[in-house]
Design a protein around this motif. Structure first.
Motif, PDB file in Angstrom:
ATOM      1  N   MET A   1     -11.168   6.740   2.272  1.00 20.09           N
ATOM      2  CA  MET A   1     -10.763   8.141   2.194  1.00 20.09           C
ATOM      3  C   MET A   1      -9.345   8.264   1.625  1.00 20.09           C
ATOM      4  O   MET A   1      -9.003   9.266   1.013  1.00 20.09           O
ATOM      5  CB  MET A   1     -10.807   8.807   3.586  1.00 20.09           C
ATOM      6  CG  MET A   1     -12.172   8.870   4.237  1.00 20.09           C
ATOM      7  SD  MET A   1     -13.438   9.704   3.277  1.00 20.09           S
ATOM      8  CE  MET A   1     -12.916  11.395   3.303  1.00 20.09           C
ATOM      9  N   ASP A   2      -8.533   7.228   1.864  1.00 23.50           N
ATOM     10  CA  ASP A   2      -7.157   7.214   1.340  1.00 23.50           C
ATOM     11  C   ASP A   2      -7.112   6.737  -0.111  1.00 23.50           C
ATOM     12  O   ASP A   2      -6.034   6.428  -0.625  1.00 23.50           O
ATOM     13  CB  ASP A   2      -6.268   6.291   2.207  1.00 23.50           C
ATOM     14  CG  ASP A   2      -5.560   7.056   3.307  1.00 23.50           C
ATOM     15  OD1 ASP A   2      -5.531   8.295   3.247  1.00 23.50           O
ATOM     16  OD2 ASP A   2      -5.042   6.403   4.241  1.00 23.50           O
TER      17      ASP A   2
ATOM     18  N   ARG B   1      -7.248  -3.337  -3.427  1.00 24.27           N
ATOM     19  CA  ARG B   1      -6.085  -2.922  -2.640  1.00 24.27           C
ATOM     20  C   ARG B   1      -6.412  -2.942  -1.147  1.00 24.27           C
ATOM     21  O   ARG B   1      -5.582  -3.321  -0.328  1.00 24.27           O
ATOM     22  CB  ARG B   1      -5.642  -1.528  -3.080  1.00 24.27           C
ATOM     23  CG  ARG B   1      -4.192  -1.281  -2.790  1.00 24.27           C
ATOM     24  CD  ARG B   1      -3.681  -0.037  -3.449  1.00 24.27           C
ATOM     25  NE  ARG B   1      -2.712   0.625  -2.589  1.00 24.27           N
ATOM     26  CZ  ARG B   1      -1.459   0.208  -2.418  1.00 24.27           C
ATOM     27  NH1 ARG B   1      -1.022  -0.858  -3.028  1.00 24.27           N
ATOM     28  NH2 ARG B   1      -0.646   0.856  -1.610  1.00 24.27           N
TER      29      ARG B   1
ATOM     30  N   ALA C   1     -10.039  14.676   3.201  1.00 22.78           N
ATOM     31  CA  ALA C   1      -9.347  13.753   4.110  1.00 22.78           C
ATOM     32  C   ALA C   1     -10.046  13.836   5.448  1.00 22.78           C
ATOM     33  O   ALA C   1     -10.555  14.890   5.822  1.00 22.78           O
ATOM     34  CB  ALA C   1      -7.883  14.141   4.254  1.00 22.78           C
ATOM     35  N   MET C   2     -10.080  12.706   6.138  1.00 21.06           N
ATOM     36  CA  MET C   2     -10.854  12.667   7.382  1.00 21.06           C
ATOM     37  C   MET C   2     -10.007  12.138   8.531  1.00 21.06           C
ATOM     38  O   MET C   2      -9.254  11.183   8.367  1.00 21.06           O
ATOM     39  CB  MET C   2     -12.075  11.778   7.170  1.00 21.06           C
ATOM     40  CG  MET C   2     -13.044  11.766   8.310  1.00 21.06           C
ATOM     41  SD  MET C   2     -14.660  11.254   7.683  1.00 21.06           S
ATOM     42  CE  MET C   2     -15.486  10.856   9.198  1.00 21.06           C
TER      43      MET C   2
ATOM     44  N   LEU D   1      -6.212   4.211  12.582  1.00 21.02           N
ATOM     45  CA  LEU D   1      -4.900   3.962  11.971  1.00 21.02           C
ATOM     46  C   LEU D   1      -4.852   2.491  11.549  1.00 21.02           C
ATOM     47  O   LEU D   1      -5.542   1.661  12.131  1.00 21.02           O
ATOM     48  CB  LEU D   1      -3.786   4.251  12.978  1.00 21.02           C
ATOM     49  CG  LEU D   1      -3.718   5.696  13.476  1.00 21.02           C
ATOM     50  CD1 LEU D   1      -2.620   5.843  14.518  1.00 21.02           C
ATOM     51  CD2 LEU D   1      -3.477   6.662  12.325  1.00 21.02           C
TER      52      LEU D   1
ATOM     53  N   ASN E   1       1.502   4.117   7.403  1.00 18.45           N
ATOM     54  CA  ASN E   1       0.193   4.762   7.569  1.00 18.45           C
ATOM     55  C   ASN E   1       0.138   6.072   6.791  1.00 18.45           C
ATOM     56  O   ASN E   1      -0.861   6.386   6.148  1.00 18.45           O
ATOM     57  CB  ASN E   1      -0.070   5.037   9.046  1.00 18.45           C
ATOM     58  CG  ASN E   1      -0.893   3.948   9.704  1.00 18.45           C
ATOM     59  OD1 ASN E   1      -2.111   3.920   9.584  1.00 18.45           O
ATOM     60  ND2 ASN E   1      -0.221   3.036  10.389  1.00 18.45           N
TER      61      ASN E   1
ATOM     62  N   PHE F   1       0.338   5.354   2.792  1.00 15.37           N
ATOM     63  CA  PHE F   1      -0.669   4.512   2.140  1.00 15.37           C
ATOM     64  C   PHE F   1      -1.525   5.284   1.125  1.00 15.37           C
ATOM     65  O   PHE F   1      -1.698   4.855  -0.014  1.00 15.37           O
ATOM     66  CB  PHE F   1      -1.553   3.860   3.212  1.00 15.37           C
ATOM     67  CG  PHE F   1      -2.511   2.844   2.664  1.00 15.37           C
ATOM     68  CD1 PHE F   1      -2.048   1.703   2.035  1.00 15.37           C
ATOM     69  CD2 PHE F   1      -3.877   3.021   2.785  1.00 15.37           C
ATOM     70  CE1 PHE F   1      -2.929   0.753   1.536  1.00 15.37           C
ATOM     71  CE2 PHE F   1      -4.771   2.087   2.285  1.00 15.37           C
ATOM     72  CZ  PHE F   1      -4.287   0.949   1.663  1.00 15.37           C
ATOM     73  N   GLY F   2      -2.023   6.436   1.537  1.00 16.96           N
ATOM     74  CA  GLY F   2      -2.886   7.233   0.658  1.00 16.96           C
ATOM     75  C   GLY F   2      -2.158   7.682  -0.597  1.00 16.96           C
ATOM     76  O   GLY F   2      -2.740   7.731  -1.692  1.00 16.96           O
TER      77      GLY F   2
ATOM     78  N   ARG G   1      -1.773  11.700   8.485  1.00 17.80           N
ATOM     79  CA  ARG G   1      -2.284  10.910   7.358  1.00 17.80           C
ATOM     80  C   ARG G   1      -3.213  11.756   6.496  1.00 17.80           C
ATOM     81  O   ARG G   1      -3.258  11.618   5.275  1.00 17.80           O
ATOM     82  CB  ARG G   1      -3.011   9.682   7.906  1.00 17.80           C
ATOM     83  CG  ARG G   1      -3.424   8.712   6.850  1.00 17.80           C
ATOM     84  CD  ARG G   1      -3.937   7.433   7.448  1.00 17.80           C
ATOM     85  NE  ARG G   1      -5.135   7.644   8.253  1.00 17.80           N
ATOM     86  CZ  ARG G   1      -5.803   6.659   8.848  1.00 17.80           C
ATOM     87  NH1 ARG G   1      -5.377   5.430   8.759  1.00 17.80           N
ATOM     88  NH2 ARG G   1      -6.887   6.913   9.545  1.00 17.80           N
TER      89      ARG G   1
ATOM     90  N   ARG H   1      -1.955  13.991   2.311  1.00 16.77           N
ATOM     91  CA  ARG H   1      -2.652  13.814   1.040  1.00 16.77           C
ATOM     92  C   ARG H   1      -3.044  15.132   0.382  1.00 16.77           C
ATOM     93  O   ARG H   1      -3.597  15.154  -0.710  1.00 16.77           O
ATOM     94  CB  ARG H   1      -3.888  12.938   1.254  1.00 16.77           C
ATOM     95  CG  ARG H   1      -3.529  11.482   1.433  1.00 16.77           C
ATOM     96  CD  ARG H   1      -4.726  10.590   1.257  1.00 16.77           C
ATOM     97  NE  ARG H   1      -5.672  11.167   0.325  1.00 16.77           N
ATOM     98  CZ  ARG H   1      -6.943  11.387   0.604  1.00 16.77           C
ATOM     99  NH1 ARG H   1      -7.418  11.060   1.760  1.00 16.77           N
ATOM    100  NH2 ARG H   1      -7.734  11.926  -0.294  1.00 16.77           N
TER     101      ARG H   1
END
Lengths: 322, 364
Positions: free
Chosen positions: A221-222, A228, B85-86, B93, B102, B105-106, B153, B157
């Motif tokens: 999702m990220d 990676r 995003a979820m 995490l 954390n 990262f996205g 998180r 995004r």
């Protein structure tokens, strides 16, 4: 079951109570510990003491009483070198050849083995067809006796072996694999990796499976690419398991003896003579039997292994605490 | 904090089906969530609500139908590219990363410049009051703090749609109430479309603009919380929405269509309009606990088995003559005691009537 045990317990109870009155509670604890202490003392502690005793005495007599005290002379003999990097400059050149062979062997064997074990574990962790079958296939060599491993590969690699038969048939022609020093060493690394990789694959597989699936889903999702995700999620989370595998493999690597001894006999020349083989040959196979030199060498190996074991204990404790 | 929520993000499910082999777990769900709405999927365990959410996320492939976000059908678009995003039930995490990592990262994955990442992480951390935790790892955080990081998180995004998979189920009761309020406030502040899965109908009622009630992979009812509460379309929704649960009494409609003889032996008069009952029809009468009054004047007779006095309100639990269970919510305290026989009045305008066979509501 209880019906049988209860009367037996009652029979034991009477002398135990008497013993407790005689010795007191604290001393009675030593009575319970005694069997274990005797076994441990006899088979673990006493050999260490004897090893030190032999390492500091000379001659080829077995009885300690007949062995003259030489202090640290055996260690001095082993370490008497112009340069340890050049075995030819050493008084006990075979020892240093074995040391360097072992160092190279451990470096290559552990490197390849951990690398392949990781790759295999990653593949076996995926949802592939016949996954159970492949897991069994990779683990199977671990179940074989070292001598069987050696004989199988000798049968394949000897001059009249299976591999040469194939090469003769295919065109390029056979080769005397175990007579060439470099090839003998290379094959020794290969069969050692083949024989032991399954065990480490299994540990790494367990480590991979302990990484929660939803962490990977979160990474998806990220927008993390598979590479990676591997680099940033799998490797760091697998690092504690990797470290355990690495140290275990190093310890096992330093101890390598039986399968290579049965495979090449340490040859050609001393090309595949490792440190444990050196100890064995000095102490038990050569004439005269230099127990002192062998004991001193084994204490040096023990020192390296103790350091590696301490690292492993430290890693384990850190994993448990972490 | 500006978010990508300004991009129109209407979510539409068209006859969405999910099967595992011969087993259908989602059996053709149709629903439409408008841009900026807070939609809650609610239902008992195994109803398929989390599966449906995962299908929207792209973590689970769909067997049939279409999922559209905005104007775009996303069936074959990978999860990473759907702009969603979820927030996971377990928080999910990254345990080896600090809170800051954390959150970053996205953004790092899409090559956001470092300075921009730092600004965004800082803003989100401040908004969620986790700015003092940025250098800690998840294991050093409490459940509530982890929950905030998981939400952070997602927020950082700037997704088109937020997906929440039972995010409060691991928190204690008090914290759950707090976080419920915070997520609602976050929704108002960001204005994004949010899909929220829960099995807790109180969460659904208090947070949702729209609720989708699911059972065994089917959409039982979709609508605004009070519509579901006031006009449930079937017995399942009637029983699921509302706490404590609605009381159900079965009976047969009389010749004149307004006389209902209950299996308890009691009889009540139904409103002349509002329901499509037929004479002789077997029906189930639904009465919410707060629409029953033990005032000694009504047509329903029951025996009290236990009393819960909460000070400002009280609950009576008992049963009717045929053993059908009864729950009554009484504002304030009560003098009734265990073993008392009571006569109850039902609010005529608050009754619900269902066909016992089809379980469908008879409301017109």
């Amino acid at each position: 079951m209880l019906a049988i045990i209860s009367p037996l317990m009652r029979i034991v109870e009477i002398p135990m109570l008497a013993l407790q009155r005689l010795l007191g509670m604290n001393r009675l604890a030593w009575v319970f510990l005694a069997p274990n202490l005797i076994l441990f003392g006899l088979f673990a502690f006493l050999p260490v003491i004897l090893n030190v005793a032999y390492a500091t005495t000379g001659g080829s007599n077995v009885l300690l009483a007949d062995r003259p005290d030489v202090g640290l002379r055996n260690f001095a003999t082993l370490t008497d070198c112009g340069s340890v990097l050049d075995p030819n400059s050493c008084r006990e050149d075979k020892f240093w050849r074995a040391v360097w062979n072992t160092t190279w062997f451990v470096t290559l064997q552990v490197g390849f083995m951990v690398g392949f074990a990781l790759l295999t574990a990653i593949i076996l962790n995926r949802d592939i067809r016949a996954r159970g079958f492949f897991r069994a296939v990779f683990f199977f060599p671990v179940l074989l006796s070292p001598v069987v491993v050696a004989l199988i590969w000798k049968w394949i690699l000897q001059r009249e072996g299976v591999l040469n038969a194939f090469l003769d048939w295919a065109g390029p022609g056979g080769f005397n694999w175990l007579v060439d020093a470099n090839w003998a060493f290379t094959w020794s690394v290969f069969i050692s990796v083949w024989a032991h990789m399954g065990f480490y694959t299994l540990i790494l597989l367990a480590g991979l499976q302990a990484i929660p699936r939803d962490v990977y889903e979160a990474a998806t999702m990220d927008r993390a690419s598979p590479w990676r995700a591997f680099r940033k999620i799998t490797l760091p989370l697998l690092a504690p398991t990797m470290l355990v595998v690495l140290v275990l493999a190093l310890i096992k690597g330093v101890q390598t003896f039986d399968e290579i001894y049965a495979f090449t006999g340490g040859g050609p020349g001393t090309a595949t003579t490792f440190i444990i083989q050196y100890i064995y040959e000095e102490g038990f196979a050569g004439a005269p039997r230099l127990f002192g030199l062998a004991a001193a060498a084994s204490l040096m190996v023990a020192f390296v292994l103790v350091i590696l074991t301490l690292i492993q204990l430290w890693v384990n404790r850190r994993n448990v605490d972490g | 904090m500006k978010t990508g929520g300004h991009e129109m993000a209407r979510l539409e499910l068209r006859n969405v089906v999910k099967s595992y082999g011969a087993v259908d777990v989602i059996k053709g769900v149709d629903l439409q969530v408008n841009h900026g709405e807070f939609c809650v999927f609610v239902g008992p365990s195994g109803c398929g609500k989390s599966t449906l959410l995962r299908m929207i996320a792209g973590l689970e492939p769909i067997t049939g139908g279409e999922i559209a976000i905005g104007e775009e059908v996303v069936n074959h678009i990978p999860a990473a590219d759907r702009g969603l995003a979820m927030v996971f039930q377990s928080y999910a995490l990254y345990p080896h990363m600090t809170v800051r990592q954390n959150l970053s990262f996205g953004l790092e994955n899409i090559n956001t410049p470092r300075a921009e990442i730092a600004t965004k992480v800082g803003e989100v951390a401040k908004m969620l009051q986790i700015d003092m935790l940025l250098d800690r790892r998840p294991k050093d955080l409490s459940g509530g703090q982890r929950q905030r990081v998981a939400i952070g998180r997602a927020v950082v995004r700037e997704p088109r749609v937020f997906l929440f998979d039972e995010p409060l189920s691991n928190l204690d009761a008090e914290l759950r109430v707090d976080m419920r309020g915070e997520i609602s406030a976050l929704h108002k502040r960001l204005g994004n479309t949010m899909i929220y899965v829960t099995h807790d109908q109180v969460e659904a009622m208090t947070m949702a603009d729209k609720i989708a009630v699911l059972r065994l992979g089917e959409l039982e009812q979709f609508g605004r919380p009070l519509d579901l509460y006031n006009a449930p379309e079937n017995l399942f929704v009637a029983g699921f929405i509302g706490s404590p649960k609605m009381n159900f009494l079965t009976g047969i409609v009389g010749e004149d269509r307004t006389h209902l003889t209950l299996d308890t032996g009691d009889a009540i008069t139904l409103p002349e309009t509002g329901f499509a009952q037929r004479s002789g029809q077997k029906v189930t009468l639904g009465l919410r606990p707060n629409d029953l009054h033990p005032d000694g004047n009504g047509a329903l007779h029951a025996e009290i088995r236990s009393v819960e006095q909460l000070g400002s309100e009280s609950y009576l639990y008992g049963h009717f003559a045929d053993g059908t269970p009864l729950t009554v919510h009484n504002p304030g305290q009560t003098r009734l005691q265990t073993g008392d026989r009571v006569t109850l009045t039902a609010n005529a305008e608050a009754i619900h009537l269902f066909d016992t066979e089809t379980t469908r509501s008879l409301r017109m």
